[in-house]
Structure formats: C-alpha cells, structure tokens
Scaffold this active site. Structure first.
Site, short mmCIF file in Angstrom:
data_model
loop_
_atom_site.label_atom_id
_atom_site.label_comp_id
_atom_site.label_asym_id
_atom_site.label_seq_id
_atom_site.Cartn_x
_atom_site.Cartn_y
_atom_site.Cartn_z
N CYS A 134 4.97 -47.37 -0.94
CA CYS A 134 5.91 -48.38 -1.44
C CYS A 134 6.16 -49.52 -0.45
CB CYS A 134 7.22 -47.71 -1.84
SG CYS A 134 8.22 -48.71 -2.98
N SER A 167 32.42 -57.55 -30.84
CA SER A 167 33.40 -58.63 -30.85
C SER A 167 33.01 -59.78 -31.76
CB SER A 167 33.58 -59.17 -29.43
OG SER A 167 32.39 -59.84 -29.01
N GLU A 222 6.04 -42.06 -5.51
CA GLU A 222 6.79 -41.68 -4.31
C GLU A 222 7.81 -40.60 -4.64
OE1 GLU A 222 9.27 -44.07 -0.79
OE2 GLU A 222 8.79 -45.07 -2.67
N LYS A 235 5.99 -41.54 5.69
CA LYS A 235 6.17 -42.98 5.49
C LYS A 235 6.49 -43.66 6.83
CE LYS A 235 8.49 -46.11 2.22
NZ LYS A 235 9.44 -46.17 1.07
#
Length: 712
Positions: free
Chosen positions: A175, A362, A45, A114
């Site tokens: 999509c 850490s 896309e 789309k």
C-alpha cells in the site's frame, strides 16, 4: 523467445475480526485463481484480520488467531501447488508488524514486513505497527508451534526480502510504499525483480482513483515489470469504503482490471504475461549501468517450482498467448456517488443484522440524495440476484424476511419491490412546511418504491412550548412575530430535535407494525447532512442529522446536485428534476408572502463557497490569513478585498463556534478530502477562539493597504 506466466490478484470484501469469513474468502480467491491457470496469487493488505481492526491490533489474541487462520489456509487443498502471498499482522521480538507471508505447498518461504506506514488522514498505522527499518536486511523468525507442525520448519526469513525462483524475481510492496517518493519497487527493479505485488487497503474518495492508477502504471512504465495490485473492497466496519480495482500492469499498460465497486465478496482477475517483454523494456544502457550499482534485491531464497517455465522449453504451446492490453476504466464522480455509498450501505445493513433503513424525507435535495443512494443499492442487489450471486441472494432473502416456508422461490430481482421491503421513509410536516415539499417527498417515495408514512409534528411541538410557558411564564416567538434571535432559534431547534426522536421511534416500531411481533430488529436511521453543512455547523445538534449512519456526510452539495441530475436520467426518475430546481430550505420558520427561509441566506455564504473554504482549510492546510490571501488572488476583482475578508472571517467564526457539533456527528461515508469528521479524520479541538483575532488583524491590515493603494 517467449516466457509466459499466469498470475492472479483480487478484490476481497473482508470484515474486521471476521476470521472465518475472511479465511473462506481468501481460500475462494485462491480457488478462482487456480481454476484460471494461475501459478501465483496475491491478496489485500491484512486480509486475514481485515484492515480496519484499529485498536484491536493492540490485542495479542488477534495475532494468535491470525496464525490459526493462516494454518487453515496453508493446509487447504486449494492452496497446494500454487505460490500464495497472504497479508496478516505478525509479532516478531515483541514488536507488531504488518506483513506479507509467502508460501508454497505448506512451506513458508519468507515474511516481508511493511517498510513505510500510512499515518495521515484516515490512517493511524504507527499507532498499531512498527515499520521495518532493516532495509535490504533480514533475520530469522521463529514460527509458532502450530505452524511448525504443519511446515516442518523452525525459522523463516523475516525482513526486506524478495523471492527468487529458478527463472525470475518476485518483489513485494504494501500500500503506502507505492506512494512514497523513493518507492521500494525502484530498488527492486534495478536489483532484478520482474514481478511486483502491491497489497493494499486503499479507501474510496471522490476523484481519488485517477491518482492511484497513475502511480500504479508509472511504477513499471519507467522501470519495466509486471505489477499486481490487490485491494480490499467493501465496508469492513468503519466509515471507509475500500474500492477494489485490482489491477495487473505490464510495463505501464493495463492487461486486467477488476471492478471498483460491486457486491461480489470475491473477485479474482488473472492475466498471462510474457516476462521477455519486461527484459526487452529494460534493455536501455542507462538501466544496465544503474542496475550494476544496485545490490541484489533479495535474500536469494530459491524455490524449485516446476510449474514455472525457465524459458528454454522447446515444446512451447503457441495457443497460449499473453493477455492483451486494455484502457483503464474510470467512473465519473456522479457514478462514484451512485455506487460507493450504495455498496457501503449494503455491507453495513447485511452485517449489522438490522431489518432495513429509515429516513425522514424533508422534500429537499439532501434526504432525496440519501434515498436515491438506497435505491441505487437495491438496483445493485437486483442486478447481482439476476446474475445468480448466491451470497447476495441469501442476504437479501434474510432482509426481506422470506424463508423456504413462506416464499421459497423469492428472488430480489425487482429493485422497487425489494426497496418496499427494507426501506422506510416518512414526511414529518409542521405548520411551517409547504405543500410542495410534502408532495415531493410522497412522489419520490412512490418512484423508488419505499414504504412511506406522512404525519404532522405540530401537536408534539405545541405541547413542548406550552410546557415551557407553564414552567417559566414566558412564551417564545418567531422573529417575524417580534421574537428575539434566541427565541427564533430555539423554536426552530425544537422542531428539528422532535423529528430525531420520532425518527427513532418509527424506526424501532415500523417493522413490528408491518410484520408483527416476530419482526427481527429495528431499522437503521439514515442521516442526510452533507459535508458543507457539517463544516459550517449549519445543523441542529441532536436533530435528524443525528442518525445511525450517513451515506452523504462526506459529499458536497455541489456533487450531490450533479449526482441527482445523473440519477434522474440513469435511473429514469423524472421526479428528481423537482428537487434540483427547489430552493434549499429547512422550513423551520413560518412562511409568509414576504419571507421563505433559505439555507444559503441563513448561512451567509453559498454552498460552492463552503466547498472552497473546506478544501483550503483541510487540503491546503490554510488558516484564516493564508486562506484570505489565496482567495484574494482567486476571487478578485469579482469581490473586493473587504468582501473577501468578511466571508473568510465569517466562515472561520461559525466553523469555530460549531466545532463541538462534530464530536457527536453521525458516522458518515468518507468521500471528500475536506471532511470535518471529528476524532477520525479532522483532528482539531472543539473549543476554539471564535474570532481568530490575531489573524483577523492581519487580514484587516491587508484590506487597509489595498484600500490606501486604490485611493492613491
């Protein structure tokens, strides 16, 4: 009768607004498809511009540049004698559309906008594009002059159209249309379409691929057909990682699958399919009856395409066979964490032109997990270098500061050696730090190969405390020495914030220290706050959770522990076992015989409970009252209603008072559905009434009724 066609789809690592790079990757995918005998190629896309342009999609320049790039593709020698389907944004009648443009031999056959937009979670497509509402309708689109000069066309069909060749129909989805209840492929299948495409910009979330692949396979399991799924892969400039996994499906079964994660910029997959198997699959009477009631699915655009067989060729070659089916390949969540954020980090590092990464270690599991993900990235680089990936080798050589003059034969095939060149770690100890965390940080750095430094911050924090006392005449104390909660918190926060300041200083200057004044750029500072701590607000604003990017900011503590257990064995790092068994602690308060600071004790809830709260709040859309009712059934009788009420109210209180921290949180790799990422994924205000008093009263009423029922 056998009717074979060879089709191609691909993963492309596109980058927002990288017009030339995107163009070259598209052309390379076409070249790869043609080299493997394909007669049709589809791609992701919005592949010309990159999917993640966001508000750049509002700029007219972008649409002009998209057509300029498309002209280069259309006229390239690789794009001839092949049907090509390319994704790009298109202006039509002053409206912006997200489109597929289909062409053959410098002739544009159709533009298909789309129909349905993704507009939730990470997606804001309706902000940029308008969906095409003319279902089964099309109209003329007037091509730009520069394109007309190439194609010798003035107009082309624009709308909800399919493509009919002399032997089959092609239909196009984009999509989100696959995820809608009434997906276009249903109508298209009944109208005669046999080959479907879905061009996608679908991002990675842990455990999400299963859902996507189920929908893709189901698309043709019932209706029959050949389904080509294409996706972007990589970081195209934002928090998302698009996770590829291009597919070719025939009648619900996979015949080709590309990798989900990886460092290849272009990955093209090809399959030879038999269209007669589609026709046989659709032989049921019910399919025929429903098809008769469905209008023809396309505009009847006919392409005379001699490379296609019409099924009557008597000289059929028996050596050409359909691609066999194969099982779908999935990664475990632990593998997804090892691969997805690592690929995202690689794209970010090579594209932002920084000199490498820096992280304060850490000695705890969060900074450990971030560091192991960088190590995983170096392993991927080494693997690609061994396989001869020239793009990865070129990027790695630049990052490693080598040239033809100083190290002409250098290849990044040793992950620890490459890690030593680009990854920098440090341990910033204090009087509240333990020897155990100091040793774990040192041993981890040695195991993965990072360049490590070790120092104390006490002189800096003492200077700040003395300054405060000099100005105010007051000396703040920790609570164990008689201080108030306010003093105690302030003394913790100054340590955390000093670490952030020092992290940026060392990130800017360590390349200069190591490589001299000509060292290019500084280091990207990596964050290591997990999604649960961000949700609860259990972090200091502008402490070392403030960084440039954070690869674990969307991953839960529970999943991070499972990832570390996986990496311990898969990466042969036995030191990781010490991180798994250590108690999570910030080490910001003095350690005594009777007291060691504990994260879960400070928060008043466990990390596992935070994950539950997060999913109910975001995914299930629960407020305090509905969350309480849900947990009342789930956690009883292990906890009483009163205990559950306390936990729910405590969570929402701290979520509310700390929501402001999410406005400045480090951009994090998106991996979890309940991410609290402000303004990007979780659109909630940052000034919230902390007690949620109305909901709290209703919770108390339920607790009271339960108590009265028990007494009766």
């Amino acid at each position: 009768m056998v009717h074979l066609v060879t089709l191609a789809t691909c993963n492309l690592n596109q980058w927002a607004l990288d017009f030339e790079g995107n163009r070259d990757r598209i052309i390379e995918s076409i070249r790869q498809a043609k080299a493997q005998g394909a007669i049709f190629r589809t791609g992701p896309e919005l592949e010309i511009t990159g999917y993640g342009c966001l508000d750049h999609f509002l700029e007219p320049d972008l649409y002009m540049h998209a057509w300029e790039v498309y002209r280069d593709i259309l006229t390239s020698p690789e794009a001839q004698d092949m049907l090509i389907d390319v994704g790009m944004p298109v202006y039509h009648k002053n409206i912006r559309y997200n489109c597929r443009v289909v062409a053959y031999n410098k002739e544009i056959l159709l533009i298909r906008p789309k129909l349905w937009m993704a507009n939730d979670g990470n997606y804001r497509e309706l902000r940029y594009f308008t969906p095409w509402r003319g279902l089964n309708q099309s109209e003329d689109y007037f091509l730009p002059r520069a394109i007309r000069d190439v194609t010798k066309q003035t107009t082309v069909p624009f709308g909800d159209v399919c493509l009919r060749s002399n032997f089959t129909y092609f239909g196009f989805e984009t999509c989100e249309e696959l995820f809608t209840p009434n997906s276009p492929h249903i109508k298209m299948a009944l109208g005669g379409v046999e080959i479907f495409t879905n061009s996608s910009g679908s991002h990675h979330e842990l455990r999400k691929l299963n859902t996507r692949l189920e929908l893709i396979t189901e698309a043709t399991k019932k209706c029959g057909g050949v389904y080509l799924y294409s996706n972007q892969r990589g970081c195209d400039g934002d928090r998302l990682y698009y996770d590829g996994c291009a597919l070719i499906i025939v009648n619900g079964e996979v015949v080709a699958q590309a990798a989900q994660f990886g460092l290849k910029d272009v990955e093209t997959i090809v399959a030879t399919v038999d269209l007669d198997t589609v026709r046989s699959h659709r032989s049921s009477p019910s399919f025929g009856m429903q098809s008769q009631n469905t209008p023809e699915a396309s505009l009847n655009t006919v392409v005379k395409y001699s490379a296609f067989s019409d099924g009557t060729n008597l000289d059929y070659d028996p050596t050409i066979v359909p691609t066999p089916t194969r099982p779908i390949r999935y990664h475990s969540p632990e593998e997804e964490i090892a691969l997805g954020p690592a690929c995202w980090l690689w794209d970010y590092l090579r594209r932002c032109r920084a000199a490498g990464f820096f992280i304060p270690l850490s000695g705890g599991i969060d900074s450990c997990a971030t560091s192991v993900i960088v190590h995983s990235m170096c392993r991927l680089v080494a693997k690609e270098a061994k396989e001869g990936n020239q793009q990865v080798i070129a990027d790695a050589r630049r990052l490693a500061r080598v040239s033809e003059d100083n190290e002409p034969d250098y290849l990044p095939t040793d992950p620890n050696e490459f890690c030593a060149r680009i990854f920098h770690t440090c341990y910033m100890g204090s009087e509240n730090s333990s020897q155990e965390t100091r040793d774990r940080a040192r041993d981890l750095a040695k195991a993965i190969g990072s360049y490590h430094v070790n120092f104390n911050i006490d002189t800096v924090t003492t200077a700040i405390r003395v300054l405060f006392t000099t100005v105010t005449g007051h000396t703040p104390k920790f609570k164990m020495f008689g201080g108030t909660p306010t003093e105690n918190l302030a003394l913790q926060n100054i340590q955390a914030r000093i670490r952030m300041v020092l992290a940026y200083m060392f990130a800017q200057l360590l390349p200069w220290v190591r490589f001299g004044g000509n060292a290019p750029g500084g280091l990207l500072v990596l964050g290591s706050a997990n999604v649960d701590e961000s949700l609860r607000g259990y972090l200091t604003k502008y402490d070392c959770s403030s960084a440039d990017i954070n690869p674990i900011g969307g991953i839960s503590k529970h999943d991070l522990k499972k990832f570390i257990a996986y990496a311990r064995d898969a990466f042969e790092l036995p030191i990781l076992n010490e991180f798994l068994t250590a108690t999570p602690t910030a080490e910001l308060e003095p350690i005594t015989e009777d007291y060691v600071q504990s994260d879960e004790a400070d928060m008043g809830m466990t990390y596992d409970e935070l994950s539950v709260f997060g999913r109910l709040r975001k995914v299930k859309k629960c407020g305090p009252y509905s969350m309480f009712l849900s947990l009342l059934h789930e956690w009883s009788p292990r906890l009483t209603p009163a205990e559950i009420a306390v936990k729910v109210k405590r969570f929402f209180y701290f979520y509310a008072i700390n929501r402001h921290k999410m406005t400045t949180i480090t951009p994090a790799y998106h991996a979890e559905q309940y991410s609290p990422d402000d303004n990007r994924f979780d659109l909630r205000p940052f000034l919230i009434l902390p007690g949620f008093p109305w909901a709290a009263k209703k919770i108390d009423e339920v607790v009271k009724r339960y108590s009265e029922t028990k007494q009766d």
